[in-house]
Design a protein around this motif. Structure first.
Motif, PDB file in Angstrom:
ATOM      1  N   ILE A  77       0.657  -1.213   0.118  1.00 45.49           N
ATOM      2  CA  ILE A  77      -0.234   0.289  -0.113  1.00 45.49           C
ATOM      3  C   ILE A  77       0.770   1.299   0.000  1.00 45.49           C
ATOM      4  O   ILE A  77       0.636   2.282  -0.658  1.00 45.49           O
ATOM      5  CB  ILE A  77      -1.015  -0.052   1.160  1.00 45.49           C
ATOM      6  CG1 ILE A  77      -2.186  -1.203   1.068  1.00 45.49           C
ATOM      7  CG2 ILE A  77      -1.590   1.272   1.408  1.00 45.49           C
ATOM      8  CD1 ILE A  77      -2.883  -1.524   2.304  1.00 45.49           C
ATOM      9  N   ARG A  78       1.905   1.257   0.778  1.00 47.51           N
ATOM     10  CA  ARG A  78       2.860   2.487   0.783  1.00 47.51           C
ATOM     11  C   ARG A  78       3.489   2.675  -0.386  1.00 47.51           C
ATOM     12  O   ARG A  78       3.631   3.967  -0.948  1.00 47.51           O
ATOM     13  CB  ARG A  78       3.852   2.008   1.917  1.00 47.51           C
ATOM     14  CG  ARG A  78       3.331   2.177   3.408  1.00 47.51           C
ATOM     15  CD  ARG A  78       4.703   2.121   4.172  1.00 47.51           C
ATOM     16  NE  ARG A  78       4.106   2.154   5.754  1.00 47.51           N
ATOM     17  CZ  ARG A  78       4.548   1.556   6.575  1.00 47.51           C
ATOM     18  NH1 ARG A  78       5.891   0.857   6.584  1.00 47.51           N
ATOM     19  NH2 ARG A  78       4.220   1.497   7.972  1.00 47.51           N
ATOM     20  N   LYS A  79       3.846   1.631  -1.083  1.00 47.85           N
ATOM     21  CA  LYS A  79       4.637   1.696  -2.453  1.00 47.85           C
ATOM     22  C   LYS A  79       3.719   2.428  -3.408  1.00 47.85           C
ATOM     23  O   LYS A  79       4.001   3.194  -4.139  1.00 47.85           O
ATOM     24  CB  LYS A  79       5.074   0.355  -2.794  1.00 47.85           C
ATOM     25  CG  LYS A  79       6.607  -0.060  -2.147  1.00 47.85           C
ATOM     26  CD  LYS A  79       6.882  -1.394  -2.803  1.00 47.85           C
ATOM     27  CE  LYS A  79       8.286  -1.899  -1.984  1.00 47.85           C
ATOM     28  NZ  LYS A  79       8.583  -3.131  -2.755  1.00 47.85           N
ATOM     29  N   LYS A  80       2.366   1.747  -3.393  1.00 48.44           N
ATOM     30  CA  LYS A  80       1.653   2.363  -4.374  1.00 48.44           C
ATOM     31  C   LYS A  80       1.234   3.629  -4.137  1.00 48.44           C
ATOM     32  O   LYS A  80       1.103   4.621  -4.952  1.00 48.44           O
ATOM     33  CB  LYS A  80       0.322   1.348  -4.375  1.00 48.44           C
ATOM     34  CG  LYS A  80       0.230  -0.044  -4.855  1.00 48.44           C
ATOM     35  CD  LYS A  80      -1.175  -0.525  -4.748  1.00 48.44           C
ATOM     36  CE  LYS A  80      -1.008  -2.089  -5.549  1.00 48.44           C
ATOM     37  NZ  LYS A  80      -2.564  -2.562  -5.075  1.00 48.44           N
ATOM     38  N   LYS A  81       1.124   3.921  -2.978  1.00 47.44           N
ATOM     39  CA  LYS A  81       0.753   5.551  -2.523  1.00 47.44           C
ATOM     40  C   LYS A  81       1.999   6.364  -2.913  1.00 47.44           C
ATOM     41  O   LYS A  81       1.800   7.192  -3.848  1.00 47.44           O
ATOM     42  CB  LYS A  81       0.703   5.466  -0.987  1.00 47.44           C
ATOM     43  CG  LYS A  81       0.212   6.976  -0.636  1.00 47.44           C
ATOM     44  CD  LYS A  81      -0.299   7.167   0.983  1.00 47.44           C
ATOM     45  CE  LYS A  81      -0.633   8.450   1.302  1.00 47.44           C
ATOM     46  NZ  LYS A  81      -0.925   8.361   2.796  1.00 47.44           N
ATOM     47  N   LYS A  82       3.256   6.007  -2.753  1.00 49.62           N
ATOM     48  CA  LYS A  82       4.395   6.911  -3.209  1.00 49.62           C
ATOM     49  C   LYS A  82       4.478   6.848  -4.719  1.00 49.62           C
ATOM     50  O   LYS A  82       4.770   7.894  -5.098  1.00 49.62           O
ATOM     51  CB  LYS A  82       5.640   6.236  -2.767  1.00 49.62           C
ATOM     52  CG  LYS A  82       5.971   6.241  -1.278  1.00 49.62           C
ATOM     53  CD  LYS A  82       7.427   5.755  -0.797  1.00 49.62           C
ATOM     54  CE  LYS A  82       7.501   5.935   0.781  1.00 49.62           C
ATOM     55  NZ  LYS A  82       8.713   5.225   1.188  1.00 49.62           N
ATOM     56  N   GLU A  85       1.890   9.211  -5.851  1.00 54.65           N
ATOM     57  CA  GLU A  85       2.209  10.788  -5.659  1.00 54.65           C
ATOM     58  C   GLU A  85       3.293  10.759  -6.721  1.00 54.65           C
ATOM     59  O   GLU A  85       3.344  12.181  -7.009  1.00 54.65           O
ATOM     60  CB  GLU A  85       2.791  10.867  -4.088  1.00 54.65           C
ATOM     61  CG  GLU A  85       1.475  10.707  -3.114  1.00 54.65           C
ATOM     62  CD  GLU A  85       2.157  10.712  -1.668  1.00 54.65           C
ATOM     63  OE1 GLU A  85       3.431  10.413  -1.676  1.00 54.65           O
ATOM     64  OE2 GLU A  85       1.326  10.577  -0.593  1.00 54.65           O
ATOM     65  N   LYS A  86       4.130  10.342  -6.827  1.00 52.46           N
ATOM     66  CA  LYS A  86       5.434  10.621  -7.835  1.00 52.46           C
ATOM     67  C   LYS A  86       4.601  10.831  -9.304  1.00 52.46           C
ATOM     68  O   LYS A  86       5.245  11.517  -9.845  1.00 52.46           O
ATOM     69  CB  LYS A  86       6.338   9.456  -7.909  1.00 52.46           C
ATOM     70  CG  LYS A  86       7.570   9.775  -8.513  1.00 52.46           C
ATOM     71  CD  LYS A  86       8.409   8.409  -8.694  1.00 52.46           C
ATOM     72  CE  LYS A  86       9.629   8.565  -9.147  1.00 52.46           C
ATOM     73  NZ  LYS A  86      10.476   7.293  -9.327  1.00 52.46           N
ATOM     74  N   ASN A  87       3.614   9.960  -9.550  1.00 50.14           N
ATOM     75  CA  ASN A  87       3.148   9.979 -11.008  1.00 50.14           C
ATOM     76  C   ASN A  87       2.320  11.583 -10.999  1.00 50.14           C
ATOM     77  O   ASN A  87       2.502  12.229 -11.944  1.00 50.14           O
ATOM     78  CB  ASN A  87       1.941   8.924 -11.352  1.00 50.14           C
ATOM     79  CG  ASN A  87       3.022   7.752 -11.785  1.00 50.14           C
ATOM     80  OD1 ASN A  87       4.129   7.910 -12.140  1.00 50.14           O
ATOM     81  ND2 ASN A  87       2.603   6.467 -11.440  1.00 50.14           N
ATOM     82  N   GLU A  88       1.825  11.853  -9.966  1.00 45.77           N
ATOM     83  CA  GLU A  88       1.084  13.052  -9.946  1.00 45.77           C
ATOM     84  C   GLU A  88       1.859  14.122  -9.783  1.00 45.77           C
ATOM     85  O   GLU A  88       1.644  15.226 -10.561  1.00 45.77           O
ATOM     86  CB  GLU A  88       0.120  13.135  -8.623  1.00 45.77           C
ATOM     87  CG  GLU A  88      -1.025  12.442  -8.450  1.00 45.77           C
ATOM     88  CD  GLU A  88      -1.937  12.263  -7.110  1.00 45.77           C
ATOM     89  OE1 GLU A  88      -1.525  13.246  -6.156  1.00 45.77           O
ATOM     90  OE2 GLU A  88      -2.460  11.491  -7.177  1.00 45.77           O
TER      91      GLU A  88
END
Length: 108
Positions: A77-82, A85-88
């Motif tokens: 979940i943390r990796k997906k969130k990061k 955010e990076k893609n955004e």
């Protein structure tokens, strides 16, 4: 007049498994003791045996595995969130760069 049949025969059913078992049994008997002393099946008495130590270990392993799955899930979940955010941030930077390039091209 009645006569005797010219030939009399009978068939014996051949069962290879029974033949093999019989040969094996004879071989064991020839070894001595009827094969019993070599192939005695042990009868175990499980009364009074405690399985607590075994089940406790298994429960412990299961608890550890469950904790590990939870941690793995949190990490995913943390990796997906990061990554999200990076893609955004990339999209925002791209849109900013496009607007800058448009404004530069207009000013020229």
């Amino acid at each position: 007049k009645q006569s005797y049949p010219a030939m009399v025969f009978s068939t014996i059913k051949y069962e290879p498994r029974k033949e093999e078992a019989m040969r094996r049994r004879k071989k064991i008997e020839e070894m001595g003791g009827g094969g019993r002393m070599y192939f005695a099946i042990e009868n175990r008495d499980w009364r009074g045996t405690s399985y607590r130590s075994i089940t406790f270990e298994i429960e412990g392993e299961l608890k550890v595995a469950k904790k590990q799955r939870k941690m793995d899930r949190k990490m995913r979940i943390r990796k997906k969130k990061k990554l999200r955010e990076k893609n955004e941030r990339r999209r925002e930077n791209k849109s900013k760069n496009k607007s800058k390039s448009k404004s530069k091209s207009k000013s020229k």
